[in-house]
Enzyme design. Structure first.
Site, PDB file in Angstrom:
ATOM      1  N   PRO A 269       0.794  -1.226   0.000  1.00  0.00           N
ATOM      2  CA  PRO A 269       0.000   0.000   0.000  1.00  0.00           C
ATOM      3  C   PRO A 269       0.833   1.285   0.000  1.00  0.00           C
ATOM      4  O   PRO A 269       1.834   1.397   0.705  1.00  0.00           O
ATOM      5  CB  PRO A 269      -0.820  -0.128   1.282  1.00  0.00           C
ATOM      6  N   CYS A 270       0.355   2.254  -0.796  1.00  0.00           N
ATOM      7  CA  CYS A 270       1.072   3.517  -0.985  1.00  0.00           C
ATOM      8  C   CYS A 270       0.741   4.621   0.019  1.00  0.00           C
ATOM      9  O   CYS A 270       1.590   5.480   0.278  1.00  0.00           O
ATOM     10  CB  CYS A 270       0.784   4.051  -2.387  1.00  0.00           C
ATOM     11  N   PRO A 271      -0.498   4.694   0.579  1.00  0.00           N
ATOM     12  CA  PRO A 271      -0.855   5.835   1.417  1.00  0.00           C
ATOM     13  C   PRO A 271       0.119   6.166   2.553  1.00  0.00           C
ATOM     14  O   PRO A 271       0.291   7.347   2.876  1.00  0.00           O
ATOM     15  CB  PRO A 271      -2.238   5.437   1.971  1.00  0.00           C
TER      16      PRO A 271
END
Length: 435
Positions: free
Chosen positions: A92-94
């Site tokens: 995941p990037c967030p």
């Protein structure tokens, strides 16, 4: 299974696989999936449909597509896949996104450190993890160093490189921060892929699709769209419908002759004015992401009322041509092709973190400065420590009025049973069931 057999077969397990951008790129590079794990059911369905087709076309065994939290061992157990050639994924990037709060280890979605530990249990020949450009910033230097040091403890040489999709034939900027780790046996043979000489524009990439329904303005539109696109933003389930990014990105799209305020159902028709500013269709967005040309066919068939879900699958993807280029470089290293002169993994990302870790006890700025050879001023060392404190416990103790620092635990989720991620994920899962 011996090393020669493993390098010949080139098997892959992919985590946080999305709808298959990285999967397709790795397949084209010669890797064959044995397992792909994805949380989102729509993306997993697209992935399963396409991986099944690829396996059927080649007469290979169909890979398993597991749906669920990648860190849940009831979904899959890394230990069951020991000896695979490659562990890959787009965690995941967030936690690292410039557009977000950049909480890093404090964000329950952060799975980077967990993926490193999964590598230790699986002992693949190579690891490929990709994320957003934000992870390359000074804020995360200590985090990156911790990842490299842990890989070294596990017997790998690892490093990062910032790659832009536009350098690999994709008509979009899309910078991605790529980590590649290889076992000591293969690391000397690895070299990062070189950019391709040609840059594709939005107009050249999309002209045939934009003209497909007889729009007379398509040719003039293509001439105006004479640059690469800004980065496609896939968005999340928490934020509205599909559009092509924040305000600045929409302005850039407008200058290319594209309305970025949504996704169209179809290209403009013959009765559409020639000066019309069209929206992109999902098929066009997929091409902007690199699903273009022979070998890159991918079925994003939309279910009724699911245009937004399809857009998110495409918009959040790792462009297949970039994954292919990195995959080819890894495959070459696993086959020990070329000379073994590479220096992969020789760099350092945060010498302050390393100095704190090596000391292991309370240390003053003066001692740190000396340990670093006097290359950094106290103010810069303090700034680095402040960054490190976002992701690690750092204890401060005064000695004679002088602050001293001791590096403590990494806050990142690595599989700990008492980590806050478990509770946060349970709440999110409950909300998703309710909604």
């Amino acid at each position: 299974m011996d090393g020669t057999t493993r390098a010949t077969e080139l098997t892959a397990v992919e985590i946080c696989a999305g709808a298959g951008g990285q999967s397709l790129g790795l397949h084209l590079a010669g890797f064959r999936h044995t397992l792909a794990v994805e949380l989102d059911r729509d993306a997993a369905e697209t992935l399963k449909r396409n991986l099944s087709r690829l396996a059927s076309d080649e007469g290979h065994r169909e890979p398993v597509v597991a749906v669920g939290d990648v860190a849940d061992e009831s979904v899959w157990d890394p230990a069951d896949h020991a000896g695979v050639s490659l562990l890959a994924g787009g965690v995941p990037c967030p936690p690292f996104s410039i557009a977000g709060k950049q909480l890093g280890s404090s964000d329950e979605r952060d799975l980077f450190a967990w993926a490193v530990e999964a590598s230790g249990r699986m002992q693949p020949d190579a690891v490929l993890l990709e994320n957003v450009r934000g992870l390359s910033m000074p804020r995360f230097a200590g985090y990156r160093q911790a990842v490299l040091d842990r890989f070294a403890e596990l017997g790998y040489r690892a490093d990062w490189r910032l790659l832009e999709a536009k350098d690999f034939g994709v008509p979009q900027l899309r910078p991605r921060f790529i980590l590649v780790a290889l076992r000591e046996e293969f690391a000397p043979y690895f070299s990062w892929p070189e950019p391709t000489p040609a840059v594709q524009t939005v107009g050249a990439a999309l002209y045939d699709l934009m003209a497909a329904n007889g729009w007379a303005g398509a040719e003039a539109w293509a001439k105006k769209a004479d640059r690469v696109a800004p980065t496609i933003v896939g968005g999340s389930k928490k934020h509205g419908g599909p559009d092509l990014g924040p305000t600045r990105a929409k302005r850039e799209w407008r200058s290319l002759g594209v309305d970025g305020l949504g996704i169209a159902d179809a290209a403009p028709g013959p009765d559409t004015p020639t000066d019309f500013v069209p929206k992109l269709t999902n098929e066009m967005v997929a091409r902007i992401q690199g699903w273009s040309g022979p070998g890159y066919e991918w079925d994003f068939a939309e279910r009724k009322g699911r245009k937004t879900a399809t857009y998110r699958q495409i918009g959040n993807a790792f462009p297949p041509p970039v994954a292919r280029a990195v995959g080819i470089a890894i495959a070459s290293a696993l086959r020990k092709e070329g000379s073994s002169t590479g220096d992969h993994g020789a760099g350092s990302h945060d010498e302050v973190y390393r100095a704190l870790r090596e000391r292991g006890d309370f240390v003053s700025l003066a001692v740190l400065r000396k340990a670093l050879g006097g290359t950094l001023a106290d103010s810069e060392i303090e700034r680095r420590i402040d960054f490190i404190r976002h992701d690690f416990e750092v204890e401060v103790r005064l000695r004679g009025g002088t602050p001293t620092y001791r590096l403590g635990e990494w806050r990142a989720f690595r599989g700990q049973e008492d980590h806050a991620r478990h509770e946060a994920f349970a709440v999110d899962r409950l909300r998703s069931k309710i909604s």
